[in-house]
Every structure is written in C-alpha cells, then in structure tokens.
Design a protein around this motif. Structure first.
Motif, short mmCIF file in Angstrom:
data_model
loop_
_atom_site.label_atom_id
_atom_site.label_comp_id
_atom_site.label_asym_id
_atom_site.label_seq_id
_atom_site.Cartn_x
_atom_site.Cartn_y
_atom_site.Cartn_z
N UNK A 35 32.07 67.94 42.78
CA UNK A 35 31.19 67.16 43.66
C UNK A 35 29.99 67.97 44.14
N UNK A 36 29.73 69.11 43.53
CA UNK A 36 28.57 69.91 43.92
C UNK A 36 27.29 69.14 43.57
N UNK A 37 26.20 69.41 44.29
CA UNK A 37 24.95 68.72 43.97
C UNK A 37 24.51 68.88 42.52
N UNK A 38 24.72 70.07 41.95
CA UNK A 38 24.35 70.27 40.55
C UNK A 38 25.07 69.28 39.65
N UNK A 39 26.38 69.13 39.84
CA UNK A 39 27.16 68.22 39.00
C UNK A 39 26.79 66.76 39.25
N UNK A 40 26.63 66.40 40.53
CA UNK A 40 26.25 65.01 40.85
C UNK A 40 24.88 64.69 40.25
N UNK A 41 23.93 65.60 40.39
CA UNK A 41 22.59 65.36 39.85
C UNK A 41 22.62 65.27 38.33
N UNK A 42 23.45 66.08 37.69
CA UNK A 42 23.60 65.97 36.24
C UNK A 42 24.18 64.61 35.86
N UNK A 43 25.10 64.09 36.67
CA UNK A 43 25.65 62.76 36.42
C UNK A 43 24.57 61.69 36.52
N UNK A 44 23.73 61.78 37.55
CA UNK A 44 22.68 60.77 37.72
C UNK A 44 21.69 60.84 36.56
N UNK A 45 21.36 62.05 36.15
CA UNK A 45 20.47 62.21 34.99
C UNK A 45 21.11 61.62 33.73
N UNK A 46 22.42 61.85 33.57
CA UNK A 46 23.14 61.31 32.41
C UNK A 46 23.20 59.78 32.46
N UNK A 47 23.31 59.22 33.67
CA UNK A 47 23.30 57.77 33.80
C UNK A 47 21.94 57.21 33.39
N UNK A 48 20.86 57.89 33.77
CA UNK A 48 19.53 57.48 33.32
C UNK A 48 19.43 57.56 31.79
N UNK A 49 20.00 58.61 31.23
CA UNK A 49 20.01 58.73 29.76
C UNK A 49 20.72 57.55 29.12
N UNK A 50 21.89 57.21 29.67
CA UNK A 50 22.68 56.10 29.13
C UNK A 50 21.87 54.80 29.15
N UNK A 51 21.06 54.63 30.20
CA UNK A 51 20.28 53.41 30.36
C UNK A 51 18.90 53.52 29.71
N UNK A 52 18.65 54.65 29.03
CA UNK A 52 17.37 54.89 28.35
C UNK A 52 16.19 54.79 29.32
N UNK A 53 16.37 55.38 30.49
CA UNK A 53 15.34 55.40 31.53
C UNK A 53 14.80 56.83 31.64
N UNK A 54 13.53 57.05 31.28
CA UNK A 54 13.00 58.42 31.35
C UNK A 54 12.77 58.91 32.78
N UNK A 55 12.24 58.02 33.64
CA UNK A 55 11.93 58.41 35.01
C UNK A 55 12.23 57.25 35.96
N UNK A 56 12.52 57.60 37.22
CA UNK A 56 12.88 56.57 38.19
C UNK A 56 12.39 56.97 39.58
N UNK A 57 12.43 56.00 40.47
CA UNK A 57 12.29 56.26 41.90
C UNK A 57 13.71 56.39 42.44
N UNK A 58 14.02 57.52 43.04
CA UNK A 58 15.37 57.74 43.56
C UNK A 58 15.33 57.59 45.08
N UNK A 59 16.29 56.79 45.58
CA UNK A 59 16.37 56.48 47.01
C UNK A 59 17.77 56.85 47.48
#
Length: 329
Positions: free
Chosen positions: A86-110
């Motif tokens: 649950x470290x920020x590095x791992x969570x952030x990698x998960x969010x980046x991987x979710x964007x990859x899965x959805x084929x989203x290069x960039x997003x607004x994160x809230x």
C-alpha cells in the motif's frame, strides 16, 4: 446515474499489469470526446468510489469521462495482506497501470484525503501521465529528507495520535468489531466530529453508539458497511507504510517540488481540523501553479457537505485550462 443507488453507475473490473484486480466506475458520457482527458478520482479513508457519487454525474454531463477506482484494499479491489503493498509507489504504479489498461495516455487526477496524498505522489512518480491535479482536504506534503518515525511525528504533533492507533495491529480487529459505529462516527459533521484518539477510547471501552449527526443516511451507511465487511486490514495498511514510503522515495530521489508546469487546484473546508491554514500556506512553497479554494463552514467531507460547490470549482478550474465542454444535457 442516481447518487442514491450505487447500481446505476457503470461498474467494471480489470486485471492490470501490476497483477492487481481493480474494481472501478467508468462513466463515459454519451457525447464523449476522446480528445478530452478523463478525470480519475481517488478516494481516502474510510471511503470508497461511492464517495464521489455526487460529482460523477455533473462532470460526466459536461462531457468528461470519469473513472473512479476502489483503491487497493477497498470494496471489490484486491486486498494484499502485506502492508508494503500500500505504499504510494505501489499505489501510483497501479493507477498508471489502470490508465494503460484503458489506453489513456494522460488524465486529470483528483484525490481526497489519502487519495489527495496519492494524487500528489502520482505527480512525482508519474509526472508524464498528468495534465492537471486536484487535491481535496489534504494539502501537498513533500518527501522528507530524513526519516521521521510515526512516534516522533505524534510527539511533535499530538493531534496525529490517531495515526498511531490506525498503524497498530490491534486497530484492525477492534474496528471490525465496531464497524457501524466507527463509520457513523467517521462521517460526522464538523460540529460533532470526534478526534480519532477519542474515537479509539470509545471503541476500546465499547462506549460508542452514534448514528446521529452522521453525514450518511441509513441506506448509505449500510452500503459502506457492506464494502468494509470483508475486513479493515487493507484500508488501515495505508497508515502502516511510513518507513516503506520514506525508503522508496529516498531511493528514487523524488523531487520535493511538483512539476513547475503542472496546474494544481486545492479545495478544503475551513472547519477541517486535518487541514490547518499553515499546511495550506506551506504547500505554496512546492507548487508553482497552485490555486486554493476555501469552502466556508465545511469540514473534511467536502464532497458530501459541498456537493455542488466541489463539482463546480473543479469544472471552473478545468475551464481555465481550456478543458471544459459546453453542457449537452
């Protein structure tokens, strides 16, 4: 989308490249323009995707695709046993991987609460994936140069004593045994809010039984209870990563400043005890393009107490960046 009915939202699950299974809301407007960046909303503790229920609709009706995951350990998303997951590095990698899965290069994160902290760290770990950043209730805090243990932090700032309780193993079973009153108390109005240390005392002594003054109605409260019935280990693990996150950030030599070209909006309630004015002022030292909006007479749960205001301020911010669309309701 009906904010009172979780089933009216668009639910998806995905096995992402980090190996995690994530449950998320993927609300795509009928008039969706794929050239517009999606909004990715990160919730905090003790919350779920449902915490954004009053903002998903308004943002979607303005043409924005809105993606809201159950964060790691929550809802129907995976719940690893090891707290280091649950470290920020791992969570952030998960969010980046979710964007990859959805084929989203960039997003607004809230983000809100822990989600706000993770959103700020996402800007450090994956700056190339961000178009803009919105942080709610918890202002940006830079990576530390020297390790400060949780015990040292609480000695310096006694109001953070609740973090010691959440970081302890005993909190898991105690909160699980008192789930309804714990959640009812966590979602209280500012006037009736308890310090987490007082809440801990009442839980330990089995003297807690408040459903009055809760910001959730009975149906909403029961939905939250159902989301947490598989256990609190995952949600509480975020508080057990102090040393791990320091070591990961130190090794990566993360910068203390957010990218200078990154537009950032910070929204907070003036009655939120977790957001002192000094912390807001301090954030300006590390963010070049920081806009702050104080919402009067509102506490920590800004998305509930100022539902329309939060939705509107974010849309105004996006419009200032040339990202908004005309409503096509």
């Amino acid at each position: 989308m009906n904010p009172t009915d979780p089933q009216t939202f668009s639910h998806r699950t995905a096995q992402i490249s980090t190996g995690r299974l994530y449950h998320f809301i993927d609300q795509v407007p009928s008039n969706y323009d794929p050239t517009q960046p999606p909004l990715v909303c990160l919730h905090g503790f003790p919350d779920s995707w449902f915490g954004w229920r009053y903002q998903i609709g308004p943002w979607c009706r303005q043409g924005f695709r809105v993606i809201v995951p159950d964060m790691l350990g929550y809802g129907e998303t995976d719940m690893p046993h090891d707290s280091s997951a649950y470290s920020p590095k791992n969570i952030c990698n998960d969010i980046s991987a979710l964007l990859d899965f959805l084929a989203i290069p960039k997003a607004v994160v809230i983000g809100h609460d822990w989600g706000s902290y993770m959103a700020g760290r996402f800007a450090l770990w994956h700056p190339d994936r961000l178009i803009a950043l919105v942080m709610l209730s918890i202002p940006y805090v830079p990576p530390k140069e020297q390790y400060v243990s949780l015990e040292e932090l609480v000695r310096a700032y006694p109001s953070y004593g609740y973090q010691m309780y959440f970081a302890s193993e005993s909190s898991t079973s105690e909160i699980e045994a008192n789930l309804v009153p714990f959640l009812a108390s966590a979602f209280r109005t500012p006037e009736k809010a308890l310090s987490w240390s007082k809440l801990n005392e009442l839980i330990t002594n089995k003297q807690i039984n408040f459903t009055d003054d809760c910001l959730l109605n009975e149906r909403e409260l029961q939905f939250y209870v159902s989301r947490f019935q598989r256990g609190m280990r995952g949600p509480l693990s975020y508080y057990r990563t102090t040393k791990t996150r320091f070591e990961e950030e130190k090794e990566a030599q993360l910068p203390v400043h957010l990218p200078p070209n990154l537009p950032v909006l910070f929204l907070y309630g003036t009655k939120d005890v977790t957001c002192p004015p000094s912390a807001v002022r301090n954030a300006h030292k590390f963010i070049s393009r920081l806009n702050t909006v104080a919402i009067e007479d509102v506490g920590h749960w800004v998305m509930l107490q100022a539902q329309d205001r939060v939705a509107l301020e974010v849309l105004r911010f996006l419009s200032s960046l040339g990202l908004s669309q005309q409503s096509r309701m």
